[in-house]
Write a protein that holds these residues in place. Structure first.
Motif, PDB file in Angstrom:
ATOM      1  N   ALA A 297       0.823  -1.218   0.168  1.00 51.75           N
ATOM      2  CA  ALA A 297       0.193  -0.047   0.119  1.00 51.75           C
ATOM      3  C   ALA A 297       0.790   1.214   0.011  1.00 51.75           C
ATOM      4  N   TYR A 298       0.450   2.144  -0.837  1.00 52.44           N
ATOM      5  CA  TYR A 298       1.342   3.610  -1.112  1.00 52.44           C
ATOM      6  C   TYR A 298       0.462   4.706  -0.464  1.00 52.44           C
ATOM      7  N   SER A 299       1.145   5.679  -0.065  1.00 54.07           N
ATOM      8  CA  SER A 299       0.587   6.734   0.682  1.00 54.07           C
ATOM      9  C   SER A 299       1.247   8.027   0.419  1.00 54.07           C
ATOM     10  N   GLY A 300       0.643   9.030   0.728  1.00 53.64           N
ATOM     11  CA  GLY A 300       1.522  10.498   0.740  1.00 53.64           C
ATOM     12  C   GLY A 300       1.449  10.938  -0.622  1.00 53.64           C
ATOM     13  N   SER A 301       2.314  11.449  -1.122  1.00 49.73           N
ATOM     14  CA  SER A 301       2.324  12.306  -2.596  1.00 49.73           C
ATOM     15  C   SER A 301       2.266  11.198  -3.827  1.00 49.73           C
ATOM     16  N   ILE A 302       1.233  10.670  -3.680  1.00 57.91           N
ATOM     17  CA  ILE A 302       1.041   9.459  -4.744  1.00 57.91           C
ATOM     18  C   ILE A 302       0.841  10.149  -6.299  1.00 57.91           C
ATOM     19  N   PHE A 303       0.412  11.500  -6.169  1.00 57.16           N
ATOM     20  CA  PHE A 303       0.456  12.071  -7.655  1.00 57.16           C
ATOM     21  C   PHE A 303       1.694  12.165  -8.328  1.00 57.16           C
ATOM     22  N   THR A 304       2.797  12.135  -7.376  1.00 59.09           N
ATOM     23  CA  THR A 304       4.186  12.153  -7.849  1.00 59.09           C
ATOM     24  C   THR A 304       4.777  10.817  -8.414  1.00 59.09           C
ATOM     25  N   ILE A 305       3.993   9.659  -8.263  1.00 59.72           N
ATOM     26  CA  ILE A 305       4.537   8.396  -8.735  1.00 59.72           C
ATOM     27  C   ILE A 305       4.562   8.267 -10.262  1.00 59.72           C
ATOM     28  N   ASN A 306       5.764   7.891 -10.688  1.00 61.78           N
ATOM     29  CA  ASN A 306       5.701   7.628 -12.158  1.00 61.78           C
ATOM     30  C   ASN A 306       6.006   5.816 -12.303  1.00 61.78           C
ATOM     31  N   ALA A 307       6.312   5.268 -11.532  1.00 65.24           N
ATOM     32  CA  ALA A 307       6.137   3.959 -11.524  1.00 65.24           C
ATOM     33  C   ALA A 307       6.457   3.235 -10.318  1.00 65.24           C
ATOM     34  N   LEU A 308       5.692   1.767 -10.181  1.00 68.98           N
ATOM     35  CA  LEU A 308       5.883   1.170  -9.010  1.00 68.98           C
ATOM     36  C   LEU A 308       6.359  -0.338  -9.400  1.00 68.98           C
ATOM     37  N   GLY A 309       7.387  -0.738  -8.478  1.00 67.54           N
ATOM     38  CA  GLY A 309       7.927  -2.147  -8.918  1.00 67.54           C
ATOM     39  C   GLY A 309       8.351  -2.947  -7.862  1.00 67.54           C
ATOM     40  N   TRP A 310       8.414  -4.234  -7.957  1.00 63.10           N
ATOM     41  CA  TRP A 310       8.824  -5.133  -6.886  1.00 63.10           C
ATOM     42  C   TRP A 310      10.416  -5.537  -7.161  1.00 63.10           C
ATOM     43  N   TYR A 311      11.189  -5.522  -6.109  1.00 63.37           N
ATOM     44  CA  TYR A 311      12.335  -6.033  -6.048  1.00 63.37           C
ATOM     45  C   TYR A 311      12.814  -7.156  -5.242  1.00 63.37           C
ATOM     46  N   ARG A 312      13.923  -8.020  -5.348  1.00 59.00           N
ATOM     47  CA  ARG A 312      14.052  -8.874  -4.578  1.00 59.00           C
ATOM     48  C   ARG A 312      15.623  -9.054  -4.053  1.00 59.00           C
ATOM     49  N   GLN A 313      15.983  -9.616  -3.139  1.00 56.74           N
ATOM     50  CA  GLN A 313      17.278  -9.752  -2.812  1.00 56.74           C
ATOM     51  C   GLN A 313      17.559 -11.083  -2.102  1.00 56.74           C
TER      52      GLN A 313
END
Length: 115
Positions: free
Chosen positions: A23-39
Motif C-alpha cells: 500500500a502506498y500513501s503520501g504524494s502519490i500524484f508524483t509516482i511514475n512507476a511502482l516496482g517489486w525487487y528482491r534480494q
C-alpha cells in the motif's frame, strides 16, 4: 514523499502461489512507476517487475509467465502475484515507488519457497 507498507510474505512449497501487496500513501500524484525487487542471500537486489503510470509492465526474464504485477488505483495498492514458485524465488521482496522526487522503498518481506 511516498510511504510504502508491504504485506507479510511467507513460506510456500515449490509450485505454489503467493500474492504480495504494498500500500502506498503520501504524494502519490508524483509516482511514475511502482516496482517489486528482491534480494537473495549473498546476491544483489534485482528488479522483479515494474508497472508504469500508464499501465505498461515489464518483468525480469526469470519470472516472465509466472509473476504478474498489478495496481489497484482505488486502494492505492500494488500487487505481485507469484505462481509456479521455485526455490530460486526465495528472497526478501521489496516494493519501490519511483517518483519525480526520487524513490521510496518498502520495508521488505521474506518469501521462502521450499523444494
Amino acid at each position: 514523499q511516498v510511504q510504502l507498507a508491504g504485506s507479510v510474505g511467507g513460506l510456500v512449497q515449490a509450485g505454489g502461489s503467493l500474492r504480495l501487496s504494498c500500500a502506498y500513501s503520501g504524494s502519490i500524484f508524483t509516482i511514475n512507476a511502482l516496482g517489486w525487487y528482491r534480494q537473495a542471500p549473498g546476491k544483489q537486489r534485482e528488479l522483479v517487475a515494474t508497472v508504469f503510470i500508464g499501465g505498461t509492465t515489464n518483468y525480469a526474464d526469470s519470472v516472465k509467465g509466472r509473476f504478474t504485477i498489478s495496481r489497484d488505483h482505488a486502494k492505492n495498492t500494488v500487487y505481485l502475484q507469484m505462481n509456479s514458485l521455485k526455490s530460486e524465488d526465495t528472497a526478501v521482496y521489496y516494493c519501490k515507488a519511483s517518483t519525480v522526487m526520487g524513490v521510496s522503498w518498502g520495508q521488505g518481506t521474506q518469501v521462502t519457497v521450499s523444494s
